[in-house]
Design an enzyme around this catalytic site. Structure first.
Site, PDB file in Angstrom:
ATOM      1  N   GLY A 104       2.193   5.123   3.708  1.00 11.37           N
ATOM      2  CA  GLY A 104       3.141   4.272   2.983  1.00 11.37           C
ATOM      3  C   GLY A 104       3.911   5.051   1.944  1.00 11.37           C
ATOM      4  N   GLY A 139      -0.912   7.907   1.107  1.00 11.48           N
ATOM      5  CA  GLY A 139      -0.950   7.974   2.571  1.00 11.48           C
ATOM      6  C   GLY A 139       0.404   7.791   3.236  1.00 11.48           C
ATOM      7  N   GLY A 196       0.816  -1.219   0.000  1.00 12.54           N
ATOM      8  CA  GLY A 196       0.000   0.000   0.000  1.00 12.54           C
ATOM      9  C   GLY A 196       0.842   1.259   0.000  1.00 12.54           C
ATOM     10  N   ASN A 234       1.289   3.377  -2.393  1.00 13.87           N
ATOM     11  CA  ASN A 234       0.968   4.357  -3.431  1.00 13.87           C
ATOM     12  C   ASN A 234       0.338   5.642  -2.891  1.00 13.87           C
ATOM     13  OD1 ASN A 234      -1.272   2.158  -3.350  1.00 13.87           O
ATOM     14  ND2 ASN A 234      -2.317   3.988  -4.083  1.00 13.87           N
ATOM     15  N   TYR A 272     -12.815  -3.450  12.445  1.00 14.97           N
ATOM     16  CA  TYR A 272     -11.499  -2.796  12.253  1.00 14.97           C
ATOM     17  C   TYR A 272     -10.619  -3.069  13.473  1.00 14.97           C
ATOM     18  CZ  TYR A 272      -7.965   0.829  11.348  1.00 14.97           C
ATOM     19  OH  TYR A 272      -6.773   1.499  11.126  1.00 14.97           O
ATOM     20  N   SER A 320      -2.650  -0.252  14.902  1.00 12.18           N
ATOM     21  CA  SER A 320      -3.355   0.982  15.258  1.00 12.18           C
ATOM     22  C   SER A 320      -3.729   0.935  16.726  1.00 12.18           C
ATOM     23  CB  SER A 320      -4.627   1.127  14.422  1.00 12.18           C
ATOM     24  OG  SER A 320      -5.417   2.194  14.921  1.00 12.18           O
TER      25      SER A 320
END
Ligand SMILES: NC(=O)c1ccc[n+]([C@@H]2O[C@H](COP(=O)([O-])OP(=O)(O)OC[C@H]3O[C@@H](n4cnc5c(N)ncnc54)[C@H](OP(=O)(O)O)[C@@H]3O)[C@@H](O)[C@H]2O)c1
Length: 318
Positions: A41, A39, A35, A37, A190, A165
């Site tokens: 990351g 945010g 991931g 691409n 989540y 998280s």
């Protein structure tokens, strides 16, 4: 040789000190970022490239991935960055991407399991697993385990870093309804997936230590303004969450700030040889008591093995 990142303005958010954002110049090291691409990351990729790492973005969408590669190369001409297609919501894609990478003969020095989805309506992965558990935990579980034989051949120390998280606090491993089929709650699911990230990290660290030079740590990046809330923004049923998100936006971190703990865990000499820890603001901190339950971690490991087993081996050669 040591180099320091330049820290963005702190704003009101809690940020690590300049000392803790020190990273090691690491020319020749390779980092794989799921991931990467957008945010956190993407911002991690940017800084690690500047520090001399080669970066591969493992992404599900070819056009978003190649766009990210182009932007990184515009900012840093000649930067060693490319992408690999990986859809964590499909275990066949996970297995194929890992096999493709291993066939390339390239090593990985840092495996940053960063991709994630948050608070989506109930959806399922290609294999029929609840989407948040499937993408955030099961996909990464298979990804890391498939790559592990390669990582074990690396003569240099290897870091596995899982982005969890603080939301693991409201997570509970519900083995009676792991796929959240009854009374689905987007936040509970989540929380469960992020608790799974931490239980997986600690169990992996236990399985690897003390003989291995591979470490496994996890982290909370802070509350960061990224695309992570995309499902809340487009769901008419998520009005309360949307209002709360808008209310708290001024207190959140920029993606550059949110990447600092990723960068620290991936590259700081302070973390060399450290394993089985949970980091927040570039410091090891305690996660919840439930996350240290070794029986739950062992059970999650064996359940995850069962759920991913069919994809754990390469398909028969045709
Ligand atoms: N932002 C926060 O406040 C916060 C707080 C705590 C923890 N985190 C964690 O930080 C990590 C990064 O999140 P972010 O805030 O940077 O969110 P983001 O901007 O939404 O980025 C998430 C990344 O994950 C990728 N992804 C989603 N589903 C995928 C799949 N099936 N296969 C492969 N890649 C997939 C996305 O790809 P596409 O662009 O193609 O969708 C994107 O690159 C997540 O694990 C998240 O849980 C974030």
């Amino acid at each position: 040789m040591l180099q320091s990142t330049s820290l963005p303005a702190a704003g009101r958010a809690r940020l690590p000190s300049r000392r803790t954002a020190t990273v090691m110049a690491a020319s020749g090291k390779t980092v794989m970022i799921t991931g990467g691409n957008t945010g956190i990351g993407y911002e991690t990729a940017k800084v690690l490239l500047a520090k001399g790492y080669s970066v591969t973005l493992a992404c599900r969408d070819a056009s978003r991935a190649s766009n990210a590669v182009q932007r990184l190369q515009q900012q840093q001409p000649g930067a060693p960055v490319d992408y690999l297609l990986l859809d964590l919501a499909d275990l066949a894609s996970v297995r194929d991407a890992a096999n493709k990478w291993m066939d390339s003969g390239k090593q990985i020095d840092v495996l940053l399991n960063n991709a994630g989805v948050m608070a989506c309506p109930r959806m399922e992965t290609a294999q029929g697993y609840e989407y948040q558990l499937g993408v955030n935990h099961l996909g990464h579980f298979l990804w890391a385990n498939t790559l592990l034989p390669l990582l074990k051949q690396n003569p240099n120390p290897v870091r596995i870093v899982n982005v969890a998280s603080t939301a693991h606090m409201f997570g509970k491993m519900d083995f009676d309804d792991l796929q959240s089929r009854n009374n689905y709650d987007r936040w509970r699911a989540y929380g469960q997936s992020k608790l799974a990230n931490i239980l997986f990290t600690y169990e992996l660290a236990r399985k690897l230590q003390p003989s291995s030079s591979i470490t496994a740590n996890c982290l909370h990046p802070g509350v960061v303004r990224t695309e992570l809330s995309r499902y809340l923004m487009t769901d008419p049923d998520a009005l309360t969450s949307k209002l709360l998100t808008a209310l708290f936006t001024p207190f959140t971190l920029s993606p550059e700030q949110g990447a600092l703990t990723n960068i620290y865990c991936c590259s700081s000499p302070d973390v060399e040889g450290i394993s089985g820890k949970y980091y927040d603001s570039c410091k090891p901190v305690a996660s919840t008591p439930a996350s240290y339950d070794t029986a739950t971690a062992a059970k999650l490991w064996s359940v995850s093995e069962e759920l991913t087993q069919a994809y754990a081996k390469a398909p028969a050669a045709v």
